[in-house]
Design an enzyme around this catalytic site. Structure first.
Site, PDB file in Angstrom:
ATOM      1  N   LYS A   1       0.821  -1.211   0.000  1.00 25.17           N
ATOM      2  CA  LYS A   1       0.000   0.000   0.000  1.00 25.17           C
ATOM      3  C   LYS A   1       0.858   1.266   0.000  1.00 25.17           C
ATOM      4  O   LYS A   1       0.411   2.314  -0.452  1.00 25.17           O
ATOM      5  CB  LYS A   1      -0.970  -0.024   1.173  1.00 25.17           C
ATOM      6  CG  LYS A   1      -1.988  -1.152   0.999  1.00 25.17           C
ATOM      7  CD  LYS A   1      -3.178  -1.051   1.899  1.00 25.17           C
ATOM      8  CE  LYS A   1      -4.265  -2.038   1.500  1.00 25.17           C
ATOM      9  NZ  LYS A   1      -3.873  -3.458   1.711  1.00 25.17           N
TER      10      LYS A   1
HETATM   11  C1  LIG Z   1      -4.441  -4.540   1.092  1.00 23.29           C
HETATM   12  C2  LIG Z   1      -3.687  -5.808   0.995  1.00 23.29           C
HETATM   13  C3  LIG Z   1      -4.042  -6.829   0.083  1.00 23.29           C
HETATM   14  C4  LIG Z   1      -5.277  -6.740  -0.789  1.00 23.29           C
HETATM   15  O1  LIG Z   1      -5.172  -5.775  -1.804  1.00 23.29           O
HETATM   16  P1  LIG Z   1      -6.484  -5.250  -2.560  1.00 23.29           P
HETATM   17  O2  LIG Z   1      -6.024  -4.101  -3.364  1.00 23.29           O
HETATM   18  O3  LIG Z   1      -7.445  -4.838  -1.475  1.00 23.29           O
HETATM   19  O4  LIG Z   1      -7.020  -6.375  -3.379  1.00 23.29           O
HETATM   20  C5  LIG Z   1      -3.242  -7.944   0.004  1.00 23.29           C
HETATM   21  N1  LIG Z   1      -2.154  -8.088   0.795  1.00 23.29           N
HETATM   22  C6  LIG Z   1      -1.785  -7.146   1.679  1.00 23.29           C
HETATM   23  C7  LIG Z   1      -0.595  -7.385   2.530  1.00 23.29           C
HETATM   24  C8  LIG Z   1      -2.525  -5.969   1.810  1.00 23.29           C
HETATM   25  O5  LIG Z   1      -2.153  -5.028   2.708  1.00 23.29           O
END
Ligand SMILES: *Cc1c(COP(=O)(O)O)cnc(C)c1O
Length: 478
Positions: free
Chosen positions: A121
């Site tokens: 993120k």
């Molecule tokens: C947010 C997240 C996901 C999922 O990603 P999306 O964009 O919501 O599909 C997967 N793995 C981790 C570690 C995350 O923080």
């Protein structure tokens, strides 16, 4: 470039206009009016670019209301080796998202989690922090970001927004329910514009407070309440870049194809992969991996989209994918139904009423293979087995979410093209499950060793909407 709503009933807007907002006024999500197409000559030229240069080249196609020199400066400031320094030993941090081959030429991790909070993120949120500051400065405005987090999103938002002019962050988390490491990551920030509120309750209680405050339109307008949740278009746009970067790193020429496997929850990450493919990136397959919360896997196998309630949402050892309603999925469905807002309105009338929809007997389902998706799911036992397998066979430690991706990639990867599994977090974030799988602790990136003993700044409160509002008023101060 103008942006349209997936529900077809909102005026077209520019990039900066939708950057600070959330849903379109008709309840839909914004998407570009058409996907910019990348020519072969552009692909050839982009192969040589640094990450920041590539980000500028791609984002320029989506942003026409920020002067080029300013957008370039924002990309340069965001994607630096200092910010994305937590890569594996031997990797070059300047690549920002290095490729780590498990089987040379066949199977690799695309390292997306080398930023400050050790999850992918950061890739988008760091850019958003700089874009917000730029746009707010230009307009002489400010924003108070209110959010609820069970871990990754809140810390990524705080690290992206710390010290930014015009931005305050009020982040609610469930008191005592995050790991000691996650608490330390968030609560040890001492920046004056970051406020952590630990709510005596569960994540859902925190989330309900955010919804209640956001539904008070007068309060929201007066105190300039905003959000940085996963439907934000700027986040999706930023994520497109690493699909291109990963493709260039894994191939020698633009005649080749690759597959990507994406651990998914809210469909934000893989939505960016879908858009990269629609722009012309040679992607043979997009492999979607879920954990026990398999609402998306079910859709791609059966054509039935059945969002679940909280009671049916499992708490798993890949907690950032514990999602029962995929907030970005509507963007993909808009493309699948031929960009017809009326059809999306019809389908989401059901979703918004808590029901499911079934397109299995429509022409849309027949068209699904054109979009290159396949899917699979994992569970706790499979997660432990995959973490062990990667450790023993490839001498590589992976986190629980990446393990869900690797498990499904091993089952579904197409023959003859390299498959890149997106590494969405580092194992250091999920120490307990790593110990369960490997009987050893994950290594902490340098500088984070003693983070739990740093002083923490957090306000503990009852789950009370009025108390949270009063806290915001007291700290916004006007
Ligand atoms: C947010 C997240 C996901 C999922 O990603 P999306 O964009 O919501 O599909 C997967 N793995 C981790 C570690 C995350 O923080």
């Amino acid at each position: 470039m103008r942006y349209l709503s997936t529900r077809g009933n909102a005026p077209a807007q520019s990039f900066c206009d939708i950057l600070l907002g959330g849903l379109a006024p008709d309840g839909g999500l914004y998407l570009p009016e058409s996907y910019p197409q990348v020519t072969r000559a552009e692909l050839d030229a982009w192969r040589q670019l640094s990450y920041a240069e590539l980000a500028f080249a791609i984002l320029s196609k989506f942003v026409d209301d920020i002067p080029a020199a300013d957008l370039k400066a924002i990309c340069d400031k965001t994607y630096t080796a200092e910010v994305y320094r937590n890569c594996r030993p031997g990797q070059n941090a300047a690549e920002i998202t290095p490729v780590h081959w498990l089987e040379e030429g066949k199977l690799a991790l695309l390292e997306l989690s080398n930023g400050p909070t050790l999850a992918f993120k950061d890739m988008a949120m760091q850019l958003l922090g700089n874009l917000f500051e730029y746009v707010l400065d230009k307009r002489g405005e400010e924003i108070n970001i209110l959010g609820a987090t069970s871990g990754d999103t809140g810390s990524a938002a705080e690290y992206a927004m710390r010290g930014k002019h015009g931005v305050r962050v009020f982040m609610l988390s469930p008191d005592g329910r995050m790991s000691a490491f996650q608490r330390a990551q968030m609560y040890s920030l001492q920046d004056g514009n970051i406020y952590n509120i630990a709510v005596r309750g569960m994540f859902d209680d925190a989330q309900d407070i955010v919804k209640a405050v956001s539904n008070d339109h007068a309060f929201k307008a007066k105190y300039k309440i905003g959000a940085v949740n996963s439907i934000n278009w700027g986040r999706v746009a930023a994520q497109i870049v690493y699909y291109f970067k990963g493709y260039f790193a894994a191939t020698k020429s633009n005649d080749e194809q690759v597959a990507f496997c994406v651990p998914s929850g809210n469909f934000g990450n893989i939505c960016a992969g879908h858009i990269a493919r629609m722009m012309g990136l040679p992607v043979a397959q997009l492999i979607l991996a879920t954990n026990e919360n398999d609402v998306l896997d079910e859709f791609f196998r059966t054509g039935v989209y059945r969002p679940r309630g909280t009671a049916e949402t499992h708490t798993t050892s890949s907690p950032s994918m514990d999602i029962s309603k995929a907030s970005n999925f509507e963007r993909f469905v808009f493309d699948l139904v031929g960009r017809d807002g009326a059809t999306v309105r019809e389908l989401w009338a059901k979703v918004d009423a808590g029901a499911s929809f079934d397109i299995s007997s429509t022409p849309f389902f027949a068209k699904l293979p054109e979009f290159g998706f396949v899917s699979g799911r994992n569970n706790h036992a499979g997660r432990l087995a995959t973490i062990r397998f990667a450790w023993e066979k490839y001498h590589t430690m992976i986190d629980t979410h990446t393990a869900d991706g690797l498990k499904v990639a091993l089952e579904q990867a197409p023959a003859g093209v390299p498959t890149l599994v997106l590494e969405t977090a580092l194992p250091a974030k999920f120490e307990e499950t790593i110990r369960e799988a490997l009987n050893r602790a994950p290594e902490r990136p340098a500088g984070l060793e003693g983070i739990e003993s740093l002083p923490q700044r957090v306000e503990v409160m009852d789950p009370d909407v009025d108390a949270v509002k009063a806290f915001i008023v007291a700290h916004v101060g006007h």
